[in-house]
Design an enzyme around this catalytic site. Sequence first.
Site, PDB file in Angstrom:
ATOM      1  N   ASN A   8      68.791  25.397  -2.863  1.00  0.00           N
ATOM      2  CA  ASN A   8      70.113  24.764  -2.826  1.00  0.00           C
ATOM      3  C   ASN A   8      70.087  23.277  -3.164  1.00  0.00           C
ATOM      4  OD1 ASN A   8      68.813  24.097  -0.470  1.00  0.00           O
ATOM      5  ND2 ASN A   8      70.643  24.174   0.806  1.00  0.00           N
ATOM      6  N   CYS A   9      68.926  22.760  -3.571  1.00  0.00           N
ATOM      7  CA  CYS A   9      68.788  21.345  -3.945  1.00  0.00           C
ATOM      8  C   CYS A   9      69.258  21.153  -5.386  1.00  0.00           C
ATOM      9  CB  CYS A   9      67.318  20.934  -3.800  1.00  0.00           C
ATOM     10  SG  CYS A   9      66.937  19.323  -4.506  1.00  0.00           S
ATOM     11  N   ASN A  10      70.137  20.174  -5.616  1.00  0.00           N
ATOM     12  CA  ASN A  10      70.656  19.933  -6.963  1.00  0.00           C
ATOM     13  C   ASN A  10      69.569  19.545  -7.957  1.00  0.00           C
ATOM     14  OD1 ASN A  10      73.318  20.542  -6.368  1.00  0.00           O
ATOM     15  ND2 ASN A  10      73.793  18.453  -5.730  1.00  0.00           N
ATOM     16  N   VAL A  12      66.418  20.459  -7.858  1.00  0.00           N
ATOM     17  CA  VAL A  12      65.677  21.693  -8.153  1.00  0.00           C
ATOM     18  C   VAL A  12      66.489  22.553  -9.123  1.00  0.00           C
ATOM     19  CG1 VAL A  12      64.784  23.851  -7.176  1.00  0.00           C
ATOM     20  CG2 VAL A  12      64.360  21.681  -6.007  1.00  0.00           C
ATOM     21  N   LYS A  13      67.787  22.665  -8.908  1.00  0.00           N
ATOM     22  CA  LYS A  13      68.636  23.453  -9.810  1.00  0.00           C
ATOM     23  C   LYS A  13      68.572  22.909 -11.231  1.00  0.00           C
ATOM     24  CE  LYS A  13      71.944  24.899  -6.296  1.00  0.00           C
ATOM     25  NZ  LYS A  13      73.280  24.674  -5.728  1.00  0.00           N
TER      26      LYS A  13
END
Length: 115
Positions: A8-10, A12-13
Amino acid sequence: MIVYGIPNCNTVKKSLDWLKSHQIEFEFHDFKKKGITAEKLKEWFKVFGWETVLNKKGLTWKKLSKEEQAALDNEDKVIVYLIDNTSAIKRPVIEKDGHAILISFDENQYAKTLV
């Protein structure tokens, strides 16, 4: 290649989207589900330095009191803290052939290192 992070980390996305758009295969290691070992953290510290691996911009760090932050002043203390608080690890960390090569997401650095 292994990408370490939390889904859910931006950041990481963005990283995962970049890898997929460049057809780069990877395995995803979710800190929240699989945790992290002291040995793995020590490997990353050798490459990036513990000050870099410890995410001081994130909410997990900011929730600590000034005294708690100040107490995290060496590698051994930071290892214990990060094992218990994986959200405080700067992410993602990318390993290739068992070696950490990238931390966080920088499109130019990814292009230089991975393409």
